[in-house]
Enzyme design. Structure first.
Site, PDB file in Angstrom:
ATOM      1  N   TYR A 135     -60.630  -7.659  11.165  1.00 12.31           N
ATOM      2  CA  TYR A 135     -59.520  -8.678  10.543  1.00 12.31           C
ATOM      3  C   TYR A 135     -58.281  -8.133  10.191  1.00 12.31           C
ATOM      4  O   TYR A 135     -58.040  -6.998  10.100  1.00 12.31           O
ATOM      5  CB  TYR A 135     -60.357  -9.387   9.171  1.00 12.31           C
ATOM      6  CG  TYR A 135     -61.492 -10.120   9.555  1.00 12.31           C
ATOM      7  CD1 TYR A 135     -61.472 -11.680   9.843  1.00 12.31           C
ATOM      8  CD2 TYR A 135     -62.881  -9.538   9.512  1.00 12.31           C
ATOM      9  CE1 TYR A 135     -62.413 -12.419  10.338  1.00 12.31           C
ATOM     10  CE2 TYR A 135     -63.710 -10.431   9.832  1.00 12.31           C
ATOM     11  CZ  TYR A 135     -63.498 -11.775  10.162  1.00 12.31           C
ATOM     12  OH  TYR A 135     -64.797 -12.423  10.646  1.00 12.31           O
ATOM     13  N   ASN A 188     -55.965  -8.044   8.012  1.00 10.61           N
ATOM     14  CA  ASN A 188     -55.452  -7.237   6.993  1.00 10.61           C
ATOM     15  C   ASN A 188     -55.868  -5.457   6.897  1.00 10.61           C
ATOM     16  O   ASN A 188     -55.216  -4.779   6.273  1.00 10.61           O
ATOM     17  CB  ASN A 188     -55.896  -7.671   5.649  1.00 10.61           C
ATOM     18  CG  ASN A 188     -55.066  -9.044   5.539  1.00 10.61           C
ATOM     19  OD1 ASN A 188     -54.261  -9.631   6.359  1.00 10.61           O
ATOM     20  ND2 ASN A 188     -55.462  -9.839   4.368  1.00 10.61           N
ATOM     21  N   HIS A 194     -51.858 -16.596  14.161  1.00 10.31           N
ATOM     22  CA  HIS A 194     -51.869 -14.904  13.926  1.00 10.31           C
ATOM     23  C   HIS A 194     -52.819 -14.222  14.856  1.00 10.31           C
ATOM     24  O   HIS A 194     -52.625 -13.165  14.965  1.00 10.31           O
ATOM     25  CB  HIS A 194     -53.008 -15.166  12.761  1.00 10.31           C
ATOM     26  CG  HIS A 194     -52.451 -14.076  11.409  1.00 10.31           C
ATOM     27  ND1 HIS A 194     -51.363 -13.729  11.446  1.00 10.31           N
ATOM     28  CD2 HIS A 194     -53.000 -13.514  10.296  1.00 10.31           C
ATOM     29  CE1 HIS A 194     -51.269 -12.982  10.333  1.00 10.31           C
ATOM     30  NE2 HIS A 194     -52.500 -12.949   9.689  1.00 10.31           N
ATOM     31  N   ASN A 215     -49.306  -8.348   6.790  1.00  7.15           N
ATOM     32  CA  ASN A 215     -50.471  -7.357   6.411  1.00  7.15           C
ATOM     33  C   ASN A 215     -51.099  -6.441   7.435  1.00  7.15           C
ATOM     34  O   ASN A 215     -51.652  -5.150   7.068  1.00  7.15           O
ATOM     35  CB  ASN A 215     -51.523  -8.168   5.459  1.00  7.15           C
ATOM     36  CG  ASN A 215     -50.996  -8.491   4.161  1.00  7.15           C
ATOM     37  OD1 ASN A 215     -50.107  -7.936   3.609  1.00  7.15           O
ATOM     38  ND2 ASN A 215     -51.460  -9.822   3.774  1.00  7.15           N
ATOM     39  N   TYR A 220     -60.807 -18.135  14.853  1.00  8.14           N
ATOM     40  CA  TYR A 220     -59.526 -17.695  14.644  1.00  8.14           C
ATOM     41  C   TYR A 220     -58.919 -17.667  16.071  1.00  8.14           C
ATOM     42  O   TYR A 220     -57.838 -17.573  16.300  1.00  8.14           O
ATOM     43  CB  TYR A 220     -59.308 -16.632  14.076  1.00  8.14           C
ATOM     44  CG  TYR A 220     -59.833 -16.404  12.835  1.00  8.14           C
ATOM     45  CD1 TYR A 220     -59.106 -16.993  11.735  1.00  8.14           C
ATOM     46  CD2 TYR A 220     -60.994 -15.869  12.464  1.00  8.14           C
ATOM     47  CE1 TYR A 220     -59.446 -16.934  10.474  1.00  8.14           C
ATOM     48  CE2 TYR A 220     -61.465 -15.599  11.065  1.00  8.14           C
ATOM     49  CZ  TYR A 220     -60.712 -16.428   9.923  1.00  8.14           C
ATOM     50  OH  TYR A 220     -61.387 -16.516   8.678  1.00  8.14           O
TER      51      TYR A 220
END
Length: 186
Positions: A64, A66, A19, A112, A14
């Site tokens: 993560y 969320n 994000h 989120n 990632y």
């Protein structure tokens, strides 16, 4: 003591995704000051440093996106931080790529990581820097878009916005946030 939190997803997979611009701002601050995330606790990696006589914490939740609030809340509780001393940085689909916006409160806007932060902090009233990642031009699912990398054409704007957000973070360490907002929202 002030705490700057960059939201993102852990892991090499990632690293350069849309994000993860919150993590990228933390990385920029670390690089500027030759600091390192040398502490692992509270489901996060963080640095505790001194800046112009004040203590500062830089946090990258490792939960993560969320579940970001699950890292922020325990760190706040452990160090007895007030909400007024927290600044959260994250990506925003509703801002064009390369733009930043500072706010003192607000909803989650479908994000989120922000939703989790609101849930665990128990309020929508915390300082934030939103970094624009734009909306997809082609009909791809939003989750694929935010977990995708920036295009070559976007790189310059993204790099500039990360540096600008880091500048705003540094300004907040010595200046009331309302004044930082006035300067950086123009």
């Amino acid at each position: 003591m002030k705490c700057i939190v960059g939201l993102g997803n852990p892991g090499r997979k990632y690293e350069d995704t849309r994000h993860n611009v919150g993590f990228m701002v933390i990385d920029e601050l670390l690089k500027r000051h030759n600091w390192s995330l040398d502490k692992k606790k509270f489901n996060g990696q963080y640095a505790m440093e001194h800046h112009q006589g004040d203590k500062i914490i830089l946090l990258k939740p490792q939960t993560y996106m969320n579940l970001s609030g699950e890292s922020i809340r325990p760190l706040m509780d452990f160090y007895n931080l007030d909400l007024e001393d927290i600044l959260i940085i994250y990506d925003d689909l509703d801002l064009p790529t390369g733009k930043i916006r500072l706010r003192q409160k607000g909803g989650h806007g479908g994000h989120n990581g922000v939703r989790s932060s609101i849930d665990h902090l128990g309020t929508k009233e915390f300082k934030r820097i939103r970094i624009g990642i734009g909306r997809p031009l082609s009909p791809i699912p939003v989750v694929d878009y935010v977990l995708g990398s920036f295009s070559k054409d976007e790189q310059g704007d993204v790099s500039a916005s990360i540096k600008l957000a880091a500048d705003a973070c540094e300004a907040w360490l010595n200046t009331p946030f309302i004044d930082v907002m006035s300067e950086y929202n123009n």
